[in-house]
Motif scaffolding. Sequence first.
Motif, PDB file in Angstrom:
ATOM      1  N   THR A  48       0.953  -1.327  -0.111  1.00 46.49           N
ATOM      2  CA  THR A  48       0.240  -0.022  -0.050  1.00 46.49           C
ATOM      3  C   THR A  48       0.953   1.149   0.024  1.00 46.49           C
ATOM      4  O   THR A  48       2.043   1.146   0.313  1.00 46.49           O
ATOM      5  CB  THR A  48      -1.062   0.035   1.026  1.00 46.49           C
ATOM      6  N   HIS A 132      -7.486  -1.810  -3.915  1.00 46.72           N
ATOM      7  CA  HIS A 132      -8.233  -0.967  -2.915  1.00 46.72           C
ATOM      8  C   HIS A 132      -9.744  -0.667  -3.540  1.00 46.72           C
ATOM      9  O   HIS A 132     -10.642  -0.382  -2.922  1.00 46.72           O
ATOM     10  CB  HIS A 132      -7.812   0.123  -2.457  1.00 46.72           C
ATOM     11  N   GLY A 162      -2.464  -1.183  -3.473  1.00 48.40           N
ATOM     12  CA  GLY A 162      -3.528  -0.411  -3.676  1.00 48.40           C
ATOM     13  C   GLY A 162      -3.068   0.875  -2.574  1.00 48.40           C
ATOM     14  O   GLY A 162      -2.201   0.950  -1.874  1.00 48.40           O
ATOM     15  N   GLN A 163      -3.884   1.538  -2.222  1.00 51.13           N
ATOM     16  CA  GLN A 163      -3.931   2.873  -1.556  1.00 51.13           C
ATOM     17  C   GLN A 163      -4.207   2.385  -0.327  1.00 51.13           C
ATOM     18  O   GLN A 163      -4.636   1.203   0.153  1.00 51.13           O
ATOM     19  CB  GLN A 163      -4.924   3.961  -2.056  1.00 51.13           C
ATOM     20  N   GLU A 165      -6.526   2.672   2.039  1.00 48.09           N
ATOM     21  CA  GLU A 165      -7.675   2.015   2.230  1.00 48.09           C
ATOM     22  C   GLU A 165      -7.634   0.555   2.325  1.00 48.09           C
ATOM     23  O   GLU A 165      -8.586  -0.383   2.845  1.00 48.09           O
ATOM     24  CB  GLU A 165      -8.875   2.782   1.676  1.00 48.09           C
ATOM     25  N   LEU A 166      -6.960  -0.190   1.365  1.00 51.48           N
ATOM     26  CA  LEU A 166      -6.974  -1.522   1.340  1.00 51.48           C
ATOM     27  C   LEU A 166      -6.537  -2.185   2.767  1.00 51.48           C
ATOM     28  O   LEU A 166      -7.201  -3.226   3.080  1.00 51.48           O
ATOM     29  CB  LEU A 166      -5.854  -2.116   0.254  1.00 51.48           C
ATOM     30  N   THR A 169      -9.800  -2.324   4.892  1.00 50.46           N
ATOM     31  CA  THR A 169     -10.521  -3.195   4.146  1.00 50.46           C
ATOM     32  C   THR A 169     -10.285  -4.492   4.710  1.00 50.46           C
ATOM     33  O   THR A 169     -11.221  -5.376   5.088  1.00 50.46           O
ATOM     34  CB  THR A 169     -10.626  -3.165   2.661  1.00 50.46           C
TER      35      THR A 169
END
Length: 250
Positions: A48, A132, A162-163, A165-166, A169
Motif C-alpha cells: 500500500t 483498494h 493499492g491505496q 484503504e486496502l 478493508t
Amino acid sequence: MIQRYFGLSHLPFDRALPPADLFQSQGWQELSARLDYIVKTRSLGVITGEIGAGKSTAIRALASRLDPIRHPFLYIADSALEPRGFYRETLAQFGITPAFHQRDARRQFDHAFLDAYENQGKQPVLVIDEAHLLSTSMLAEVRFLTNFRFDSLSPFALILVGQPELRSTLRLRTFEAIRQRVGVRYHLSGLQESETKAYIEHALKQAGATRPLFTDAAITQIHTIARGVPRVINTLSAACLLDVCAQNGQ
C-alpha cells in the motif's frame, strides 16, 4: 524549452525512466526487498501507499528484474474487476483461451498454474493493482486463489497493490481468511526531506545537469507542499523549471 535553456539532454522528472535509473530511497529499497521475497516464497503480499508514492513504479521495476521464462509476469489494473473478468484476463495473458463460464475458467486457471509450476519449472507472478477498489466478491475470490490443494501448495506469487484503504478493508472480519494468508505487508511512505533533495538532484543528473538548479530553500518548499510524494515532487519541480524559462522569455 527546458532542455535548451538549462542545457539538458532530455526532460527531467519523467516518469518513464528505465528501472535501472530510478532513485532508490530507503523505502524503495525496503519495498524492493519485500517484493523479491514475495516472489521467492510464492507468497500473498499486500503493498500500500499514497497516490503517487511509487507503488506501480516499484512493480514495473520488479517486472524488469524477473526472468520472464521462470517467472511469467501477469499484471491487472481494473477498478471494476470481478471474478469472471479476472479469470478471463489472467488466462488470456497466460496465452490460454478462457472458457465462457466462470467455474470453467477457474478450473482452467488452477490447471494452468499448477502445470506451470509442477511440470514446466515456472513460478508465475500475478499482480492486481488498484486493489483498494476491488469488489467484495473479487476480494473473496482471492481466498480461493491461495487455496491450492487444501492450502498446502502455492504455485505462484500474488501481489495486491493499492491505496491505504486496502489495509482497512482487509481488517474487516469478513476478510479474516485473506488477512491470515498474507505473508508480506508493506506501506510505502513519502520521502524524507533529505531524500527529496537527493531525488531532485538524481533526476536532474539523469537528465544531463552538471550543476545544481534548485536552492535548498526551494527544495524545502517543494518537499513541504508535496509531502514527500515523488509524483507531486516531479510535477512541482518541472513547473519550477518551466516558470524560470517563461520569466526569461524562453
